[in-house]
Design a protein around this motif. Structure first.
Motif, short mmCIF file in Angstrom:
data_model
loop_
_atom_site.label_atom_id
_atom_site.label_comp_id
_atom_site.label_asym_id
_atom_site.label_seq_id
_atom_site.Cartn_x
_atom_site.Cartn_y
_atom_site.Cartn_z
N ARG A 15 13.00 8.67 -0.70
CA ARG A 15 11.58 8.53 -0.36
C ARG A 15 11.29 7.14 0.21
NH1 ARG A 15 9.77 11.29 -5.83
NH2 ARG A 15 11.24 9.73 -6.49
N VAL A 16 12.15 6.19 -0.11
CA VAL A 16 12.00 4.84 0.44
C VAL A 16 12.10 4.89 1.97
CG1 VAL A 16 13.10 2.57 0.57
CG2 VAL A 16 12.79 3.68 -1.63
N LEU A 17 12.95 5.76 2.49
CA LEU A 17 13.08 5.89 3.94
C LEU A 17 11.76 6.30 4.57
CD1 LEU A 17 16.53 7.73 4.19
CD2 LEU A 17 16.06 5.34 4.66
N ILE A 75 0.84 -1.20 0.00
CA ILE A 75 0.00 0.00 0.00
C ILE A 75 0.87 1.25 0.00
CG2 ILE A 75 -1.63 1.34 1.42
CD1 ILE A 75 -2.82 -1.42 2.27
N ALA A 76 2.00 1.19 0.69
CA ALA A 76 2.92 2.33 0.76
C ALA A 76 3.67 2.54 -0.56
CB ALA A 76 3.92 2.13 1.89
N GLY A 77 3.53 1.61 -1.50
CA GLY A 77 4.14 1.77 -2.81
C GLY A 77 5.54 1.21 -2.93
N LEU A 89 8.41 -2.65 18.99
CA LEU A 89 9.25 -1.48 18.73
C LEU A 89 10.62 -1.91 18.19
CD1 LEU A 89 9.57 1.57 18.86
CD2 LEU A 89 10.37 1.30 21.21
N ILE A 90 11.16 -2.96 18.76
CA ILE A 90 12.43 -3.49 18.25
C ILE A 90 12.25 -3.97 16.82
CG2 ILE A 90 14.21 -5.26 18.59
CD1 ILE A 90 13.51 -5.13 21.62
N PHE A 91 11.09 -4.60 16.53
CA PHE A 91 10.81 -5.05 15.16
C PHE A 91 10.83 -3.88 14.20
CE2 PHE A 91 7.57 -5.73 11.82
CZ PHE A 91 8.21 -6.75 11.12
N TRP A 92 10.29 -2.74 14.61
CA TRP A 92 10.30 -1.58 13.72
C TRP A 92 11.73 -1.25 13.31
CZ3 TRP A 92 12.64 3.09 13.41
CH2 TRP A 92 12.15 3.97 12.44
N PHE A 93 12.65 -1.21 14.27
CA PHE A 93 14.04 -0.87 13.96
C PHE A 93 14.70 -1.93 13.08
CE2 PHE A 93 13.53 1.81 17.76
CZ PHE A 93 14.05 3.00 17.27
N VAL A 94 14.52 -3.18 13.44
CA VAL A 94 15.17 -4.26 12.69
C VAL A 94 14.59 -4.35 11.27
CG1 VAL A 94 15.53 -6.77 12.60
CG2 VAL A 94 15.75 -5.57 14.76
N SER A 132 9.48 3.80 6.80
CA SER A 132 9.28 4.19 8.19
C SER A 132 7.80 4.29 8.52
CB SER A 132 9.96 5.54 8.43
OG SER A 132 9.71 5.99 9.73
N ALA A 133 7.04 4.95 7.67
CA ALA A 133 5.61 5.14 7.93
C ALA A 133 4.85 3.82 7.88
CB ALA A 133 5.03 6.13 6.93
N SER A 134 5.15 2.98 6.90
CA SER A 134 4.40 1.73 6.78
C SER A 134 4.72 0.77 7.93
CB SER A 134 4.65 1.06 5.43
OG SER A 134 6.02 0.81 5.23
N LEU A 135 5.99 0.70 8.33
CA LEU A 135 6.35 -0.15 9.46
C LEU A 135 5.76 0.39 10.77
CD1 LEU A 135 10.00 -0.97 8.45
CD2 LEU A 135 8.11 -2.59 8.60
N ALA A 136 5.74 1.70 10.90
CA ALA A 136 5.11 2.30 12.09
C ALA A 136 3.62 1.99 12.12
CB ALA A 136 5.34 3.81 12.11
#
Length: 179
Positions: A83-85, A69-71, A117-122, A89-93
């Motif tokens: 823009r990938v960053l 969905i985030a493209g 939260l750790i999953f978001w970083f990894v 970031s937004a889709s994982l959040a």
């Protein structure tokens, strides 16, 4: 087959095939990111494997449609930029917040919430790194086309000239040498 031949072959695949490879890689590595996250939180791999591994896999695979969905699967890897960053970031959040909210609402705690939260970083590190490594490999594969590129001067140094120079960096036919 040499690594350069393999990369060249991957570079020449259709965009649809490249997207399938990206989704397959994510389907394999995102559950491993979740397992690593739970391992980091609990302090051992054994404890993580005993903490609902099927739920961990399902939570990680929930990330795939959100990345879509985030493209991140529409973008041809060799044209990605910073823009990938933001999209990653937004889709994982969004995934982490959704799972965290559902866990609070239904009052279940199968996986430690801090592991999310750790999953978001990894996962963020994996998603961004994998895209940029793929881009570098594809560029390298396309540059080893076997014939020299035509040296070309770009007339004009505005936005259009800069875009043309950027596109020529991955071209197998032309090489920008000056503006």
């Amino acid at each position: 087959m040499t690594p350069i031949q393999l990369v060249r072959r991957l570079a020449l695949l259709s965009p649809r095939a490249k997207v399938r490879i990206m989704i397959g890689g994510d389907a394999l590595f995102l559950p491993l990111c979740m397992l690593a996250s739970v391992s980091f939180r609990l302090g051992s791999l054994d404890a993580a494997l005993e903490t609902a591994p099927l739920v961990q896999v399902m939570l990680a695979l929930l990330t795939l449609p959100v990345l879509g969905i985030a493209g991140l699967y529409r973008t041809v890897v060799r044209y990605i930029d910073l823009r990938v960053l933001a999209a990653s970031s937004a889709s994982l959040a969004a995934v982490v917040l959704l799972v965290f909210s559902l866990a609070l609402f239904f009052q279940v705690q199968v996986v430690p919430r801090s592991a999310l939260l750790i999953f978001w970083f990894v996962a963020f590190a994996y998603v961004v790194t994998s895209r940029f490594v793929a881009r570098a490999l594809l560029r390298r594969g396309l540059k080893h086309g076997g014939r020299p590129r035509m040296r070309t001067a770009i007339y004009g140094a505005g936005n259009a000239g800069a875009q043309l120079a950027h596109t020529m960096q991955i071209s197998t036919e032309y090489q920008a040498v000056c503006f």
